[in-house]
Design an enzyme around this catalytic site. Structure first.
Site, mmCIF file in Angstrom:
data_model
loop_
_atom_site.group_PDB
_atom_site.id
_atom_site.type_symbol
_atom_site.label_atom_id
_atom_site.label_comp_id
_atom_site.label_asym_id
_atom_site.label_seq_id
_atom_site.Cartn_x
_atom_site.Cartn_y
_atom_site.Cartn_z
ATOM 1 N N CYS A 1 0.834 -1.195 0.000
ATOM 2 C CA CYS A 1 0.000 0.000 0.000
ATOM 3 C C CYS A 1 0.880 1.261 0.000
ATOM 4 C CB CYS A 1 -0.988 -0.026 1.160
ATOM 5 S SG CYS A 1 -2.358 1.143 0.978
ATOM 6 N N GLY A 2 1.116 1.879 1.150
ATOM 7 C CA GLY A 2 1.991 3.038 1.192
ATOM 8 C C GLY A 2 3.370 2.722 0.657
#
Length: 460
Positions: free
Chosen positions: A335-336
């Site tokens: 994700c990030g």
């Protein structure tokens, strides 16, 4: 004050926003002040609530997620944590019967309480209501007679006169004890933003008001009765799945990106890596100039969009990650982490920031959640975390989207109540670097790590 008697309860609510998280943190303080060893837990995949649990209690919180974790594995994780504690305080998710779809027995707080054999303490909002509160409690009782709602706590009630009216109504019509009230709080408000609460690790947490809140709860709640009703006769049966082969894992070092931009990691996933024989070394992509001496890298989820200028300006770190990729060190971005490994990030204001550039693609922040929720990802070909045809269970929770010419590695599927809600493709791998929006709990199948470990062993 260690005890052989184990206690646990699920603190559930009538809905999101009824005060479960604040009350959970206050109870952790109150119980710890009594000398009890507390073990916080959370129903579902949430990282933010668990981060606050750990910040307040000093104990890593346990995500009890029935979608990602098989029943036997979840039970085993719960048993292992509780064996080192006196009492587990498990914060529910949304409303008591809210889970995945409309089935109240799938991924809900109620289902987990029955699986673990834990009583439920129901939090109800007492603001602007009187006798009608009994109808609310009665509805929750009668919805599932197999569930034990052992007690009720009334939130947002300052007046003892008002509280006594509510207490009498609930106990008279519902025949369930009311354990007390929680006055409206001001000094312990939890900050929030677009993805929910502000992470506890992003700022120094002042413990004093939380400890004061715990002391206040000693006067407004019957904690002795709470302890009595939460005593467990037995612990649920379960067994952990096999760890990765020692020949793959022993002696490897994992560089773990951990700072205000990257903080979303399940403690039990980190513990699993350590149990397998992997050394974990934390570093900060925000502030450090180099990666640690390591065999593999993990950039977890978090808020790179809030720190994009600092991440972009740290060119030595970006270069170090590029060099690691070129040397073949296996890198996983979740994700990030995916956003950081791409070429650039455009934030909500439209400002562009250069990122690492290992993955040919760019992240763009939007104004709403994209592909939110649980899903299953089946590998189209061999990847770091799944061989071709293997499936991973996880969840997506992001406001950005990743635009790339790279071929996707996973066919993703979201189903609800037996119906397919959405299909999409995602996850991108270049060499030994894999990035995906999917958040994963490694305990669902530790063998998923074998490809990552083989790549690390091969490079070493």
């Amino acid at each position: 004050m260690a005890s052989t008697q184990k206690h646990a309860f699920v603190l559930a609510g009538t809905s999101s926003g009824c005060g479960k998280t604040t009350l959970t943190l206050g109870l952790l303080c109150a119980l710890a002040a009594r000398g009890l060893r507390v073990q916080p837990g959370k129903v579902g995949p949430d990282y933010l609530d668990t981060g606050w649990h750990q910040a307040i209690s000093g104990v890593p919180s346990c995500n009890l997620d029935s979608f990602m974790l098989p029943e036997s594995t979840l039970n085993a994780l719960f048993r292992r944590r509780l064996m080192q504690a006196d009492i587990a305080v498990i914060e529910g998710v949304m409303g008591l019967y809210d889970g995945y779809g409309s089935d109240p027995n799938y991924c809900s707080s109620a289902a987990l309480a029955k699986q673990l054999g834990c009583p439920v303490v129901l939090v109800v909002d007492g603001k602007a209501v009187s006798t009608s509160i009994a109808a609310t409690v009665l509805g929750f009782q009668q919805f599932d007679p197999a569930l034990t709602i052992a007690g009720v706590i009334v939130n947002r009630v300052n007046s003892d006169t008002h509280y006594q009216l509510l207490k009498h109504a609930i106990e008279h019509y519902c025949r369930v004890p009311v354990l007390g009230r929680v006055p409206v709080q001001s000094g312990v408000a939890l900050p929030s933003r677009h993805l929910g609460l502000v992470g506890a690790g992003e700022r120094a947490v002042d413990l004093a008001p939380w400890r004061a809140f715990g002391q206040q709860l000693e006067h407004t709640l019957d904690i002795d009765r709470l302890l009595a009703m939460s005593a467990l006769d037995t612990l649920p049966a379960g067994q952990m799945p096999p760890l990765p082969a020692p020949g793959l894992a022993d002696g490897l070092t994992l560089g773990l990106a951990q700072d205000a931009a990257f903080s979303f990691y399940y403690p039990d996933s980190l513990a699993l890596l350590a149990d397998a024989g992997i050394s974990l070394v934390s570093f900060s992509p925000l502030h450090d100039r180099q990666i640690p001496d390591c065999d593999m890298l993990w950039f977890g989820g978090g808020y790179p969009e809030l720190h994009a200028d600092t991440l972009s300006a740290n060119q030595p770190m970006r270069q170090a990650v590029q060099d690691a990729h070129r040397r073949g060190i296996p890198i996983y971005g979740e994700c990030g982490g995916l956003m950081y490994l791409g070429q650039g990030l455009t934030d909500a204001d439209g400002d562009y920031f250069a990122m690492v550039g290992v993955l040919d693609g760019e992240s763009h922040m939007g104004d709403r959640l994209t592909r939110f929720g649980y899903c299953e990802a089946t590998a189209r070909q061999d990847t770091l975390l799944a061989a071709a045809g293997e499936s991973l269970r996880g969840h997506e929770f992001h406001y950005s989207d990743f635009t790339t010419p790279l071929p996707p590695q996973f066919d993703c599927l979201k189903t609800r109540d037996g119906s397919i809600q959405r299909r999409w493709q995602g996850g991108w791998q270049v060499g030994n670097t894999l990035g995906s929006y999917l958040h994963l709990h490694f305990a669902q199948r530790p063998a998923m790590l074998n490809g990552w470990l083989r790549a690390a062993r091969s490079h070493r």
